[in-house]
Design a protein around this motif. Structure first.
Motif, PDB file in Angstrom:
ATOM      1  N   GLY A 103       3.265  16.319 120.414  1.00  0.00           N
ATOM      2  CA  GLY A 103       3.794  15.593 120.295  1.00  0.00           C
ATOM      3  C   GLY A 103       4.649  15.225 119.102  1.00  0.00           C
ATOM      4  N   TRP A 104       5.983  14.715 119.288  1.00  0.00           N
ATOM      5  CA  TRP A 104       6.466  13.978 117.832  1.00  0.00           C
ATOM      6  C   TRP A 104       7.554  13.172 118.085  1.00  0.00           C
ATOM      7  CZ3 TRP A 104      12.009  15.572 116.614  1.00  0.00           C
ATOM      8  CH2 TRP A 104      11.902  16.345 117.767  1.00  0.00           C
ATOM      9  N   SER A 105       8.067  12.678 117.546  1.00  0.00           N
ATOM     10  CA  SER A 105       8.684  11.516 117.154  1.00  0.00           C
ATOM     11  C   SER A 105       9.814  11.189 116.148  1.00  0.00           C
ATOM     12  CB  SER A 105       9.189  10.104 118.363  1.00  0.00           C
ATOM     13  OG  SER A 105       8.149   9.246 117.420  1.00  0.00           O
ATOM     14  N   VAL A 106      10.722  10.946 115.800  1.00  0.00           N
ATOM     15  CA  VAL A 106      11.851  10.883 114.816  1.00  0.00           C
ATOM     16  C   VAL A 106      13.271   9.331 115.258  1.00  0.00           C
ATOM     17  CG1 VAL A 106      13.089  11.239 112.990  1.00  0.00           C
ATOM     18  CG2 VAL A 106      11.914  12.691 113.862  1.00  0.00           C
ATOM     19  N   LEU A 107      12.749   8.362 114.706  1.00  0.00           N
ATOM     20  CA  LEU A 107      13.616   7.075 115.075  1.00  0.00           C
ATOM     21  C   LEU A 107      14.201   6.638 113.835  1.00  0.00           C
ATOM     22  CD1 LEU A 107      13.833   4.546 116.594  1.00  0.00           C
ATOM     23  CD2 LEU A 107      12.408   3.622 114.800  1.00  0.00           C
ATOM     24  N   VAL A 108      15.826   6.744 113.568  1.00  0.00           N
ATOM     25  CA  VAL A 108      16.311   6.495 112.555  1.00  0.00           C
ATOM     26  C   VAL A 108      16.897   4.946 112.658  1.00  0.00           C
ATOM     27  CG1 VAL A 108      18.742   6.829 111.605  1.00  0.00           C
ATOM     28  CG2 VAL A 108      17.177   8.959 112.259  1.00  0.00           C
ATOM     29  N   ARG A 109      16.661   4.208 111.738  1.00  0.00           N
ATOM     30  CA  ARG A 109      17.534   3.028 111.977  1.00  0.00           C
ATOM     31  C   ARG A 109      18.502   2.633 111.239  1.00  0.00           C
ATOM     32  NH1 ARG A 109      11.903   1.756 113.058  1.00  0.00           N
ATOM     33  NH2 ARG A 109      11.567   1.617 111.108  1.00  0.00           N
ATOM     34  N   GLY A 110      19.808   1.610 111.225  1.00  0.00           N
ATOM     35  CA  GLY A 110      20.381   1.542 110.434  1.00  0.00           C
ATOM     36  C   GLY A 110      22.372   0.827 111.174  1.00  0.00           C
ATOM     37  N   ARG A 111      22.868   1.083 110.609  1.00  0.00           N
ATOM     38  CA  ARG A 111      24.034   0.484 110.715  1.00  0.00           C
ATOM     39  C   ARG A 111      25.258   0.704 111.055  1.00  0.00           C
ATOM     40  NH1 ARG A 111      26.376  -4.763 109.142  1.00  0.00           N
ATOM     41  NH2 ARG A 111      24.882  -5.169 107.726  1.00  0.00           N
ATOM     42  N   VAL A 112      25.916   1.156 112.779  1.00  0.00           N
ATOM     43  CA  VAL A 112      26.948   1.568 113.221  1.00  0.00           C
ATOM     44  C   VAL A 112      27.815   0.768 112.094  1.00  0.00           C
ATOM     45  CG1 VAL A 112      25.050   2.094 115.094  1.00  0.00           C
ATOM     46  CG2 VAL A 112      26.173   0.346 114.996  1.00  0.00           C
ATOM     47  N   SER A 113      28.650   2.304 112.544  1.00  0.00           N
ATOM     48  CA  SER A 113      30.867   1.776 111.922  1.00  0.00           C
ATOM     49  C   SER A 113      31.001   2.906 113.228  1.00  0.00           C
ATOM     50  CB  SER A 113      30.749   1.984 110.965  1.00  0.00           C
ATOM     51  OG  SER A 113      30.652   3.040 110.728  1.00  0.00           O
ATOM     52  N   TRP A 114      32.468   2.557 114.351  1.00  0.00           N
ATOM     53  CA  TRP A 114      33.703   3.412 114.872  1.00  0.00           C
ATOM     54  C   TRP A 114      33.975   4.126 113.160  1.00  0.00           C
ATOM     55  CZ3 TRP A 114      35.431  -0.035 119.712  1.00  0.00           C
ATOM     56  CH2 TRP A 114      34.545   0.028 120.455  1.00  0.00           C
ATOM     57  N   ILE A 115      33.926   5.128 113.699  1.00  0.00           N
ATOM     58  CA  ILE A 115      34.911   6.239 112.010  1.00  0.00           C
ATOM     59  C   ILE A 115      36.073   7.075 113.838  1.00  0.00           C
ATOM     60  CG2 ILE A 115      32.914   6.007 110.894  1.00  0.00           C
ATOM     61  CD1 ILE A 115      32.483   9.008 111.867  1.00  0.00           C
ATOM     62  N   ALA A 116      37.356   7.059 112.867  1.00  0.00           N
ATOM     63  CA  ALA A 116      37.879   8.571 112.698  1.00  0.00           C
ATOM     64  C   ALA A 116      37.860  10.121 113.686  1.00  0.00           C
ATOM     65  CB  ALA A 116      39.619   8.306 112.439  1.00  0.00           C
ATOM     66  N   SER A 117      37.658  10.306 114.111  1.00  0.00           N
ATOM     67  CA  SER A 117      37.298  12.110 114.007  1.00  0.00           C
ATOM     68  C   SER A 117      37.561  12.850 113.294  1.00  0.00           C
ATOM     69  CB  SER A 117      37.972  12.738 114.981  1.00  0.00           C
ATOM     70  OG  SER A 117      39.158  12.703 115.055  1.00  0.00           O
ATOM     71  N   ASP A 118      38.765  12.133 111.890  1.00  0.00           N
ATOM     72  CA  ASP A 118      38.461  13.199 110.591  1.00  0.00           C
ATOM     73  C   ASP A 118      37.533  12.795 109.710  1.00  0.00           C
ATOM     74  OD1 ASP A 118      39.987  10.601 110.286  1.00  0.00           O
ATOM     75  OD2 ASP A 118      41.613  11.341 109.294  1.00  0.00           O
ATOM     76  N   GLU A 119      37.123  11.695 109.838  1.00  0.00           N
ATOM     77  CA  GLU A 119      36.098  11.268 108.915  1.00  0.00           C
ATOM     78  C   GLU A 119      34.997  11.199 109.384  1.00  0.00           C
ATOM     79  OE1 GLU A 119      35.970   7.044 108.270  1.00  0.00           O
ATOM     80  OE2 GLU A 119      37.142   7.002 110.062  1.00  0.00           O
ATOM     81  N   LEU A 120      34.478  12.597 110.133  1.00  0.00           N
ATOM     82  CA  LEU A 120      33.070  13.168 110.492  1.00  0.00           C
ATOM     83  C   LEU A 120      33.384  14.452 109.032  1.00  0.00           C
ATOM     84  CD1 LEU A 120      34.140  14.154 114.899  1.00  0.00           C
ATOM     85  CD2 LEU A 120      32.358  13.084 113.156  1.00  0.00           C
ATOM     86  N   PRO A 121      32.019  14.056 108.995  1.00  0.00           N
ATOM     87  CA  PRO A 121      31.719  15.455 108.167  1.00  0.00           C
ATOM     88  C   PRO A 121      32.018  17.296 108.686  1.00  0.00           C
ATOM     89  CG  PRO A 121      29.449  14.512 108.469  1.00  0.00           C
ATOM     90  CD  PRO A 121      30.320  14.520 109.776  1.00  0.00           C
TER      91      PRO A 121
END
Length: 141
Positions: free
Chosen positions: A90-108
């Protein structure tokens, strides 16, 4: 069953590091993962429907939920994985970092391709996890 356990001990797998480009490729293919963060009651791990864009991961939470409350603290992890129980790989990927709440128009771009939550209920808060630290491991036979 005992013979299987004995054989597994003889043929244990090897852990190897997944390269950063492969981690990003696996993240781009994934649509579900687990968010982990600290909460007032202790560690909290919740499955979410998410999507990555580069090193960032985006998902939605429900206002007032345990996860939304805990994410106000500012840091979290997101993990995806895949495994084959029969072959014990198997495999695993872990992403760690800061979270922020954003508006939907800030999505890619391509918001229409973003996954909807599988569970019913309203999830209006978009969360962006900035992938400051990304690593992965693969268990080979």
């Amino acid at each position: 069953m005992r013979a299987i356990d004995e054989a597994r001990k003889l043929y244990q797998g090897e852990l190897v590091t997944v390269s950063r480009p492969d981690c990003l490729r696996l993240l781009a293919l994934s649509r579900i993962g687990r968010v982990a963060c600290n909460s007032a009651g202790g560690p909290l791990v919740v499955p979410v429907n998410g999507r990555s864009h580069g090193t960032d991961v985006y998902y939605r939470v429900r206002e007032g939920s345990h996860l939304a409350t805990a994410l106000r603290e500012g840091h979290a992890s997101y993990e995806i994985d895949g495994f084959d129980d029969f072959h014990q790989v198997g495999w695993s990927v872990l992403v760690r970092g800061r979270v922020s709440w954003i508006a939907s128009d800030e999505l890619p771009e391509h918001r229409s391709e973003w996954p909807s939550p599988w569970a019913g209920g309203k999830r209006d808060i978009w969360v962006r996890l900035q992938g400051d630290d990304i690593d992965g491991r693969r268990l080979l036979p």
